[in-house]
Motif scaffolding. Structure first.
Motif, short mmCIF file in Angstrom:
data_model
loop_
_atom_site.label_atom_id
_atom_site.label_comp_id
_atom_site.label_asym_id
_atom_site.label_seq_id
_atom_site.Cartn_x
_atom_site.Cartn_y
_atom_site.Cartn_z
N LEU A 175 16.25 69.69 32.49
CA LEU A 175 16.32 70.34 31.18
C LEU A 175 15.76 71.76 31.23
O LEU A 175 16.22 72.65 30.51
CB LEU A 175 15.57 69.51 30.13
N LEU A 178 18.61 73.94 32.79
CA LEU A 178 19.65 74.22 31.81
C LEU A 178 19.15 75.14 30.70
O LEU A 178 19.83 76.09 30.30
CB LEU A 178 20.17 72.92 31.22
N GLY A 179 17.95 74.87 30.21
CA GLY A 179 17.41 75.65 29.11
C GLY A 179 17.14 77.10 29.47
O GLY A 179 17.31 78.00 28.65
N SER A 195 17.15 64.56 33.46
CA SER A 195 16.25 64.75 32.32
C SER A 195 15.22 63.63 32.39
O SER A 195 15.38 62.67 33.15
CB SER A 195 17.04 64.65 31.02
N ARG A 249 23.41 69.05 24.57
CA ARG A 249 23.09 70.37 23.99
C ARG A 249 22.60 71.33 25.07
O ARG A 249 22.92 72.53 25.05
CB ARG A 249 22.05 70.22 22.88
N SER A 250 21.82 70.82 25.99
CA SER A 250 21.31 71.67 27.07
C SER A 250 22.43 72.15 27.97
O SER A 250 22.45 73.32 28.40
CB SER A 250 20.27 70.89 27.89
N HIS A 253 24.28 74.82 26.08
CA HIS A 253 23.49 76.05 26.08
C HIS A 253 23.67 76.81 27.40
O HIS A 253 23.85 78.04 27.39
CB HIS A 253 22.02 75.70 25.88
#
Length: 370
Positions: A175, A178-179, A195, A249-250, A253
């Motif tokens: 995460l 990706l973030g 994750s 969502r990650s 993004h």
């Protein structure tokens, strides 16, 4: 460790196609070919030349020893590198250790625990399941393994009925990657990304009871502690809808932001060329390789700097920059230093202050400071 620029530029490459499992949230390079990896003595992953990293490792070892009363115990480390962390566990807790790593170099060990340590220069596999331990440690290795479920089932079988055995794994935090839109942290050796939820699901499906998960090293690392479970494991890893939504969502993004992130660096490289500035990256490891090869920065970045003396005079795979020791910069005097891991920013700034230099330091995430 590649000894010529020609060898570095012609080094084999593979395809990277990241895919998300809509069942368990696991992310993998579905084009990964294990035959293209070469984990042998010239594969160099040591981080122990950094005071920042050493402080983290010492703190982690102390925490694990205290939490699980690791005193006079038998410890196995899978993917031990040169055995620095295993040695630390054995020194601080008076433990006995066996480490497995195909890239292990049989060098003299300057430690009071050396008579309690043994290293096997091989991959951990079914052939070693007769090695037993009170504590099984595996740091920054699971992400290199394509069939993670089968591997964890092997670890579980090796423990057998010893329900008090604790396992500890540390991996990159998927995460975070990706973030932060950290394309430099997505490279061929890393074929598996997790994750917290997908990592827990993997362990439960492998027959473990998860004790704890947490992140550390500025959230870059994901850690899990577990022990053998009493109940029959689930047939396959699953996570709940909310946890899967977090991963989705990650991923989105990352997809939405990667273009702008690449454009930022390409524009900066164009400015470097136009101004005739001297620019280097700090970090001659995997992040640097992925950063340089993704951006094609061959003519904008002259050198890669690394404090590991084993890397000095070798060349960056796929990009060709020579790796130099920080002492080289006394005369080279760069205008811009791109730091491959922001956690080392203060450590690097102190090196330049000691030289009486104040180049612009830019974090790989795009943040810059004087």
């Amino acid at each position: 460790l590649l000894e010529t620029r020609e060898h570095a530029m012609s080094y084999p490459k593979g395809d990277f196609a990241a895919a998300l499992c809509d069942h368990c949230g696991f992310i993998a390079n579905v084009d990964f070919d294990p035959a293209l990896n070469a984990y042998a003595e010239k594969y160099e992953s040591t981080q122990s030349f950094s005071p920042t990293f050493n402080a983290f490792a010492h703190g982690l070892a102390t925490t694990l020893i205290e939490r699980y009363d690791l005193h006079g115990k038998d410890i196995i480390e899978i993917g031990c590198g040169q055995g620095e962390f295993l040695t630390l566990l054995c020194e601080l807790g008076g433990n006995r250790g066996v480490g497995f790593d195909p890239a292990y170099r049989n060098e003299p060990l300057a430690s009071e625990a050396r008579d309690r340590l043994r290293f096997v220069a091989d991959f951990y596999s079914e052939r070693y399941t007769d090695y037993h331990a009170d504590f099984v440690c595996c740091k920054m290795t699971l992400e290199h393994i394509p069939d993670t479920l089968r591997f964890m089932q092997t670890v579980r079988r090796s423990i057998g009925r010893r329900r008090d055995t604790v396992v500890f794994f540390q991996i990159p935090n998927g995460l975070y990657v990706l973030g932060d839109i950290a394309f430099w942290d997505m490279y061929y050796e890393h074929c598996s990304y997790f994750s917290p939820a997908s990592l827990k699901a993997l362990f439960r499906a492998s027959g473990f009871e998860v004790l704890a998960t947490w992140t550390g090293y500025d959230d870059q690392y994901l850690m899990i502690e577990a022990r053998p479970a009493d109940e029959t494991p689930q047939e396959s890893p699953t996570i709940d809808a909310d946890d899967l939504a977090v991963v989705r969502r990650s991923v989105q993004h990352f997809k939405d932001g990667i273009g702008a992130r690449l454009d930022y660096w390409r524009a900066l490289f164009a400015d470097i060329r136009a101004a005739g500035q001297r620019a280097v990256i700090w970090g001659g490891g995997s992040k640097g390789v992925s950063f340089l090869t993704t951006l094609g920065a061959h003519d904008a970045i002259a050198y890669a700097v690394d404090i590991n003396p084993r890397k000095t005079g070798t060349f960056m795979a796929g990009a060709g920059q020579e790796i130099v020791h920080p002492d080289f910069l006394r005369d080279y005097r760069p205008d811009l230093v791109i730091v491959m891991n922001p956690i080392y920013m203060d450590e690097i700034r102190a090196v330049f202050e000691g030289m009486g230099q104040h180049p612009r330091l830019a974090s790989i995430s795009g943040e810059a400071s004087a």
